[in-house]
Design a protein around this motif. Structure first.
Motif, PDB file in Angstrom:
ATOM      1  N   ALA A 199     -15.450   2.778   8.588  1.00  0.00           N
ATOM      2  CA  ALA A 199     -15.294   1.585   7.752  1.00  0.00           C
ATOM      3  C   ALA A 199     -16.229   0.490   8.262  1.00  0.00           C
ATOM      4  CB  ALA A 199     -13.848   1.114   7.783  1.00  0.00           C
ATOM      5  N   GLY A 200     -16.654  -0.399   7.354  1.00  0.00           N
ATOM      6  CA  GLY A 200     -17.630  -1.429   7.699  1.00  0.00           C
ATOM      7  C   GLY A 200     -17.290  -2.232   8.944  1.00  0.00           C
ATOM      8  N   PHE A 226       0.861  -1.171   0.000  1.00  0.00           N
ATOM      9  CA  PHE A 226       0.000   0.000   0.000  1.00  0.00           C
ATOM     10  C   PHE A 226       0.906   1.232   0.000  1.00  0.00           C
ATOM     11  CE2 PHE A 226      -2.813   2.924   2.597  1.00  0.00           C
ATOM     12  CZ  PHE A 226      -3.793   3.076   1.614  1.00  0.00           C
ATOM     13  N   PRO A 227       0.600   2.245  -0.807  1.00  0.00           N
ATOM     14  CA  PRO A 227       1.566   3.346  -0.981  1.00  0.00           C
ATOM     15  C   PRO A 227       1.763   4.246   0.225  1.00  0.00           C
ATOM     16  CG  PRO A 227      -0.464   3.779  -2.199  1.00  0.00           C
ATOM     17  CD  PRO A 227      -0.542   2.356  -1.725  1.00  0.00           C
ATOM     18  N   LEU A 231     -13.525  -0.334  -2.755  1.00  0.00           N
ATOM     19  CA  LEU A 231     -13.870  -0.438  -1.344  1.00  0.00           C
ATOM     20  C   LEU A 231     -12.874   0.325  -0.493  1.00  0.00           C
ATOM     21  CD1 LEU A 231     -15.591  -1.591   0.945  1.00  0.00           C
ATOM     22  CD2 LEU A 231     -14.204  -3.687   0.844  1.00  0.00           C
ATOM     23  N   LEU A 232     -11.596   0.269  -0.849  1.00  0.00           N
ATOM     24  CA  LEU A 232     -10.581   0.978  -0.102  1.00  0.00           C
ATOM     25  C   LEU A 232     -10.835   2.480  -0.124  1.00  0.00           C
ATOM     26  CD1 LEU A 232      -6.827   0.280   0.025  1.00  0.00           C
ATOM     27  CD2 LEU A 232      -7.564   2.579  -0.549  1.00  0.00           C
ATOM     28  N   LEU A 233     -11.165   3.026  -1.282  1.00  0.00           N
ATOM     29  CA  LEU A 233     -11.419   4.458  -1.393  1.00  0.00           C
ATOM     30  C   LEU A 233     -12.629   4.856  -0.556  1.00  0.00           C
ATOM     31  CD1 LEU A 233     -10.759   4.979  -5.205  1.00  0.00           C
ATOM     32  CD2 LEU A 233      -9.282   5.659  -3.306  1.00  0.00           C
ATOM     33  N   ARG A 234     -13.661   4.003  -0.574  1.00  0.00           N
ATOM     34  CA  ARG A 234     -14.860   4.321   0.221  1.00  0.00           C
ATOM     35  C   ARG A 234     -14.576   4.228   1.706  1.00  0.00           C
ATOM     36  NH1 ARG A 234     -17.280   0.790  -3.486  1.00  0.00           N
ATOM     37  NH2 ARG A 234     -17.583  -0.787  -1.866  1.00  0.00           N
ATOM     38  N   SER A 235     -13.844   3.192   2.118  1.00  0.00           N
ATOM     39  CA  SER A 235     -13.652   2.951   3.546  1.00  0.00           C
ATOM     40  C   SER A 235     -12.598   3.868   4.156  1.00  0.00           C
ATOM     41  CB  SER A 235     -13.281   1.485   3.793  1.00  0.00           C
ATOM     42  OG  SER A 235     -12.067   1.163   3.153  1.00  0.00           O
ATOM     43  N   ASP A 259     -10.913  -4.461   2.462  1.00  0.00           N
ATOM     44  CA  ASP A 259     -10.457  -3.683   1.306  1.00  0.00           C
ATOM     45  C   ASP A 259      -9.005  -4.001   0.970  1.00  0.00           C
ATOM     46  OD1 ASP A 259      -9.615  -2.552   3.703  1.00  0.00           O
ATOM     47  OD2 ASP A 259     -10.043  -0.481   3.109  1.00  0.00           O
ATOM     48  N   LEU A 260      -8.127  -3.967   1.976  1.00  0.00           N
ATOM     49  CA  LEU A 260      -6.715  -4.264   1.755  1.00  0.00           C
ATOM     50  C   LEU A 260      -6.481  -5.747   1.504  1.00  0.00           C
ATOM     51  CD1 LEU A 260      -5.316  -1.982   4.576  1.00  0.00           C
ATOM     52  CD2 LEU A 260      -4.926  -1.640   2.142  1.00  0.00           C
ATOM     53  N   THR A 261      -7.172  -6.597   2.264  1.00  0.00           N
ATOM     54  CA  THR A 261      -6.996  -8.043   2.105  1.00  0.00           C
ATOM     55  C   THR A 261      -7.482  -8.506   0.741  1.00  0.00           C
ATOM     56  OG1 THR A 261      -7.236  -8.352   4.484  1.00  0.00           O
ATOM     57  CG2 THR A 261      -7.553 -10.292   3.105  1.00  0.00           C
ATOM     58  N   GLY A 262      -8.636  -7.984   0.321  1.00  0.00           N
ATOM     59  CA  GLY A 262      -9.192  -8.359  -0.972  1.00  0.00           C
ATOM     60  C   GLY A 262      -8.651  -7.572  -2.139  1.00  0.00           C
TER      61      GLY A 262
END
Length: 553
Positions: A383-384, A119-120, A372-376, A364-367
């Motif tokens: 986050a969910g 992840f950056p 989803l990452l941007l939304r969460s 988001d990161l695992t999948g």
């Protein structure tokens, strides 16, 4: 009848260190057997559940974020944090130097060759808050694996399973080692019990019903069986006096199979175990509303804004703020005589700053799900997985006013210890400091400093605001527990991962890797860890053990 097997290299434990060791030994042309007491669905062990954070030094990700890191700065931070002060620390010191060189050198390229990406945004864990020569990371170094723990496990699992298909490696689930075989002072394999099969989900507790026995002979044996975090009795037995009395109640951050049993087995075969009193447990643990294993706890990876109160409502002293000094906070809280503490925060803080540790808590990161990452991470709302704890978590209180929040806190077990007037005083005093850009409140000053790093400003820190601002609400309180996690001590090894005996010489035929070896040398972290160094230590020691064991047979 006893089942008999033979291999060049026997690996005991199929967590990340064991998978790396097995993959390296197979790549060197050796026949390998991997055994574990759990069913096949647990392949990958504890690392599969991890957030997948890795400690790197002067990486491209750091440089892109404007972080100026160096081997010299990382060494300063590591040794100040570790606090090595024992004769037993000779090999851990050497492992620390070697690991720092690895983290600064080929570690990232070696992982990239295996398809591991990051992840950056680089995280800043264990911030310290003391002087330059005190514990903590001077700069952000926490690199999150794209795919979290499962993404880090995947390439080594694939290598092992490919070798299994080719007939060069055998995996034996439900094989629990009870003794290492020693002939003429040389470890020649292991014996143990075959446990009844189980279709329990990954991480769930399994039976210990014995259905058979086994023996394995091997030219080299690698112990990579993990630590003690799933065994509360063992945690309490080894609890150091310097941290006060062990907690009466704890939540568990690892599956029950992390039981420490192989440490005694290795010791009986001549291995020297050092630093048993060095351990790494978190104080931001919460009860999992949807548990997988007994007493399942989750760690909050907090940003720096939440107000941290002890069980009575007194604010924790400088610099014991969220994310700054894990062991220092644990020591302080144990001195209070109570097993829990509290975060008090706002909706704005929970939305921006609460991340939960673990692969399953970060879909988001695992999948590797970018939308989803941007939304969460950047959208509105929690986050969910965090929202699920707000809705269902036994340790969460959500209210619209401070009086109602305190009343809700006092209704939870142990909440009667709170002094409502003290809680109000602490929160209101903190909020008064928000009226100016200057402050005497060290936590607020550090929060504003953190936001000068664009990674923190982007995804990890809420804009400074009054917690009691109605527009930032509702108010949230979280009851925090001690959460068991890592052993920092373990089987003493030299830089070739060879297990050392009481006289300091290698035990022929025996190697150790991962948490069982204290992530290197029997305790590469000393008293404290810099984070991102646990799965990294499994990679580094597993690689060394697999390569050296393969050459030895």
């Amino acid at each position: 009848m006893t089942r008999s097997h033979h291999a060049d290299v026997l690996v005991i434990g199929w967590g990340l260190a064991g998978l790396v060791a097995a993959a390296e030994a197979v790549a060197a042309g050796r026949r390998v057997i991997v055994v574990d007491q759990e069913p096949r669905q647990n392949l990958g062990g504890q690392a599969w559940w991890s957030f997948g954070g890795l400690f790197l030094v002067d990486s491209p990700e750091q440089r892109r974020m404007g972080i100026h890191d160096s081997l010299e700065l990382a060494r300063q931070d590591w040794f100040a944090t570790a606090g090595f002060d024992r004769d037993d620390d000779a090999w851990p010191r050497r492992w620390a130097e070697a690991y720092l060189a690895f983290a600064h050198g080929e570690k990232r390229a070696w992982l990239a060759e295996r398809g591991v990406r990051f992840f950056p945004v680089v995280g800043w864990a264990e911030r310290g808050g003391y002087t330059a020569n005190g514990p903590g990371n001077s700069v952000p170094r926490f690199h999150i694996t794209w795919g979290t723990g499962p993404g880090l496990v995947a390439p080594f699992q694939a290598a092992v399973e490919e070798a299994e298909t080719a007939g060069r490696l055998t995996i034996l689930p439900r094989h629990r080692v009870v003794a290492l075989t020693v002939h003429g002072g040389v470890v020649t394999g292991a014996t143990g019990e075959v446990l009844a099969g189980s279709d329990a989900p990954r991480g769930a507790a399994t039976s210990r019903e014995v259905v058979d026995a086994f023996e394995i002979t091997a030219g080299a044996t690698i112990v990579s069986s993990g630590g003690i975090g799933g065994n509360h009795d063992l945690v309490r037995r080894n609890w150091p006096a310097r941290l006060g009395e062990p907690p009466t109640t704890m939540v568990t951050g690892v599956p029950a199979y992390v039981d420490g049993a192989m440490l005694d087995v290795a010791e009986a075969a001549g291995a020297r175990v050092i630093g048993r009193d060095r351990m790494w447990h978190y104080v931001e643990g919460i009860q999992n509303w949807n548990p997988v294993w007994p007493g399942h706890g989750i760690r909050i990876l907090p940003g720096p804004s939440s107000v941290w109160l002890d069980a009575t409502g007194a604010r924790l002293p400088v610099p014991l703020f969220p994310g700054f000094d894990t062991l220092g906070t644990l020591s302080h809280l144990r001195a209070t005589g109570h097993d829990h503490s509290w975060f008090v925060l706002s909706r704005k803080i929970v939305e921006k700053e609460f991340t939960l540790s673990g692969s399953e808590q970060n879909p988001d990161l695992t999948g590797k799900d970018i939308p989803l990452l941007l939304r969460s991470r950047l959208g509105r709302g929690a986050a969910g997985p965090v929202q699920a704890f707000l809705d269902h978590g036994a340790d969460f209180v959500v209210r619209d006013s401070l009086d109602a929040l305190i009343d809700g806190m006092r209704r939870l077990p142990g909440g009667e210890l709170l002094d409502p007037a003290r809680v109000r005083t602490e929160i209101e005093a903190r909020d008064r400091e928000m009226a100016n850009e200057f402050t005497k409140d060290a936590q607020i000053a550090m929060l504003r400093s953190a936001r000068s790093y664009r990674g923190d400003r982007l995804v990890r820190t809420a804009a400074p605001h009054r917690i009691l601002d109605p527009h930032a609400g509702p108010l949230i309180a979280v009851k925090l527990h001690v959460l068991t996690r890592k052993s920092l001590g373990g089987i003493e090894t030299d830089l070739d991962a060879r297990v050392l005996g009481a006289d300091g010489s290698p035990v022929p035929g025996l190697y150790a890797a991962g948490e069982a070896a204290g992530f290197g040398g029997g305790g590469v972290h000393g008293y404290r860890a810099l984070e991102g160094t646990f799965v990294g230590g499994c990679l580094f020691t597993g690689r060394a053990a697999g390569r050296v064991a393969a050459r030895a047979v």
